[in-house]
Design a protein around this motif. Structure first.
Motif, PDB file in Angstrom:
ATOM      1  N   ASP A   1     -26.968  53.313   4.612  1.00 46.46           N
ATOM      2  CA  ASP A   1     -28.228  53.223   3.797  1.00 46.46           C
ATOM      3  C   ASP A   1     -27.830  51.899   2.641  1.00 46.46           C
ATOM      4  OD1 ASP A   1     -25.879  54.720   2.276  1.00 46.46           O
ATOM      5  OD2 ASP A   1     -27.627  55.611   1.064  1.00 46.46           O
TER       6      ASP A   1
ATOM      7  N   ARG B   1     -33.316  49.820   8.018  1.00 48.05           N
ATOM      8  CA  ARG B   1     -34.216  49.928   6.927  1.00 48.05           C
ATOM      9  C   ARG B   1     -34.285  48.750   6.026  1.00 48.05           C
ATOM     10  NH1 ARG B   1     -31.370  55.056   4.332  1.00 48.05           N
ATOM     11  NH2 ARG B   1     -30.907  55.256   6.470  1.00 48.05           N
TER      12      ARG B   1
ATOM     13  N   HIS C   1     -33.203  47.498  -2.538  1.00 49.56           N
ATOM     14  CA  HIS C   1     -31.901  47.960  -1.718  1.00 49.56           C
ATOM     15  C   HIS C   1     -30.766  48.328  -2.649  1.00 49.56           C
ATOM     16  CE1 HIS C   1     -34.686  47.938   1.825  1.00 49.56           C
ATOM     17  NE2 HIS C   1     -34.905  46.659   1.594  1.00 49.56           N
TER      18      HIS C   1
END
Length: 433
Positions: free
Chosen positions: A94, A141, A179
């Protein structure tokens, strides 16, 4: 049809062909090792102009992330060293994996770029954390960071043409889209800036990834030349080739390799520090191939109480074993400690004998680790060609001898007789049993 779920992606073209002939075989090997397809971005997009050609090919990663779960972007002027772990195991899925470049001598300049790009494209609350896409890990992502920016002056879609090119643009998008970054150690992208005084002149050979970006002025350049500008490809290539020779000679990962003598290890030995942590180790060069075979047979077993073998290597000093660094026994031992040492040796001897492994009983072969555990060393010599250190009678006499004790009853290890007597007796018992 893709072979893997991950990809290693690098930018290149005919202008760096001589460089990629040297570096790409290494990158391909690691791509295969890490379960990656190896992809080169060497096509020019219609919207690109000449000065954007090489840098902004990275925006194609957005399309690749529709195919691959994760991507490692890596520059073609990079050499990966044998100490490098799989970056996909290091960076959480992630997060984005990158070093930060706004440090030391580069801090003020890089943070100036951070301010400048926001003046043109809008404030995204970015004040520090200047990434470098030379070694850069992303997941699906994160695909939205690989796109052009909208100018707040004319509304046009543009790329950043100031210093930093894609590093600045992608850093901007990281903050724009919120992010998180997993900041990697400089060892994952060791540029010459990390070998400067502010970083204690860290050696690139202690790092996982060496990046020959910019001027690449490394202080220990064996070629004897210094790159005068970033476009001096011949000089850069010479530096890379010289470094690869050092890496492949087997001693790249070791610091301060110094002759150690025999030190009870039974062969030529060298003290060294391993890796960036400079962990102390011993490099042992067995005298013959047969010695190496005997040593490896024992050290690869699960027997406790023997020296640990951390690795095996080969270099101009010969084939060598990387062993944990152990310590000599204290010079004086009281009866209680001496009995404990002898007992530990006996326990290990019984394990060795049960596995059909003989061992020459010499006191210099008994060492102690950092935690005080007794360990035996030197299994390369043929014990059947050696004379036992003590027989039963001499050992019994040695135990009864008090001439080597000080006034407190401690045995002086300079003479060694009492302890060797204990061990010789126990060895005799092992032989009997």
């Amino acid at each position: 049809m893709t072979k893997n779920k991950f990809a290693m992606v690098t930018r290149c073209d005919e202008n760096v062909e001589e460089l990629t002939k040297v570096t790409h075989p290494i990158l391909r090997d690691y791509a295969e090792q890490w379960g990656c397809d190896f992809i080169t971005l060497d096509k020019k997009e219609d919207w690109m102009v000449d000065y954007e050609l090489a840098h902004y090919r990275i925006l194609k990663v957005r399309e690749l992330l529709e195919i691959y779960e994760r991507v490692l972007v890596i520059d073609s002027d990079i050499v990966i060293t044998p100490t490098c772990p799989n970056p996909f195991d290091v960076v959480p899925v992630d997060k984005i994996g990158s070093i930060y470049e706004d440090k030391g001598s580069r801090e003020a300049m890089r943070q100036g770029v951070i301010m400048s790009i926001q003046e043109r494209f809008g404030d995204v609350n970015w004040s520090e954390g200047y990434i470098n896409t030379g070694f850069f890990v992303v997941s699906q992502r994160h695909s939205n960071i690989f796109q052009r920016l909208v100018s707040q002056y004319n509304g046009n879609t543009e790329v950043w043409t100031g210093f930093g090119y894609d590093d600045a643009l992608i850093g901007y998008n990281i903050h724009k889209f919120g992010h998180e970054v997993c900041e990697l150690s400089y060892q994952f992208n060791h540029m010459s800036m990390f070998s400067e005084d502010w970083n204690n002149n860290a050696s690139r050979f202690n790092s996982h990834v060496i990046h020959y970006a910019g001027l690449a002025r490394f202080p220990d350049d064996r070629s004897g030349r210094v790159l005068t500008n970033g476009n001096d490809m011949a000089c850069r290539l010479e530096l890379i080739k010289n470094d690869m020779d050092r890496i492949t000679d087997g001693l790249m990962a070791f610091n301060s390799v110094e002759p150690l003598g025999v030190q009870g290890y039974g062969s030529r030995c060298y003290s060294a520090g391993l890796g960036a942590a400079n962990n102390p180790v011993v490099l042992k060069v067995p005298n013959t191939k047969e010695c190496m075979k005997r040593e490896l047979k024992v050290l690869s077993s699960d027997i406790k109480g023997i020296v640990k073998c951390l690795d095996v290597g080969s270099s101009d000093i010969g084939a060598f074993l990387v062993l944990e660094k152990l310590h000599d026994l204290p010079e004086t031992l009281n009866d209680e400690i001496m009995l404990a040492v002898a007992t530990d040796v006996l326990i290990t001897l019984r394990q060795l004998y049960k596995n059909g492994i003989p061992w020459i009983c010499r006191l210099e072969h008994i060492k102690m680790d950092d935690d005080g555990h007794i360990k035996l060393i030197d299994f390369g010599d043929d014990p059947y060609k050696s004379i036992p250190f003590y027989g039963k009678t001499e050992a019994q006499e040695a135990i009864m001898t008090n001439g080597d004790c000080d006034s407190n009853g401690n045995y002086n290890m300079r003479h060694l007789y009492p302890l060797s007597g204990y061990i010789a007796c126990m060895k005799y018992l092992c032989d009997k049993n």
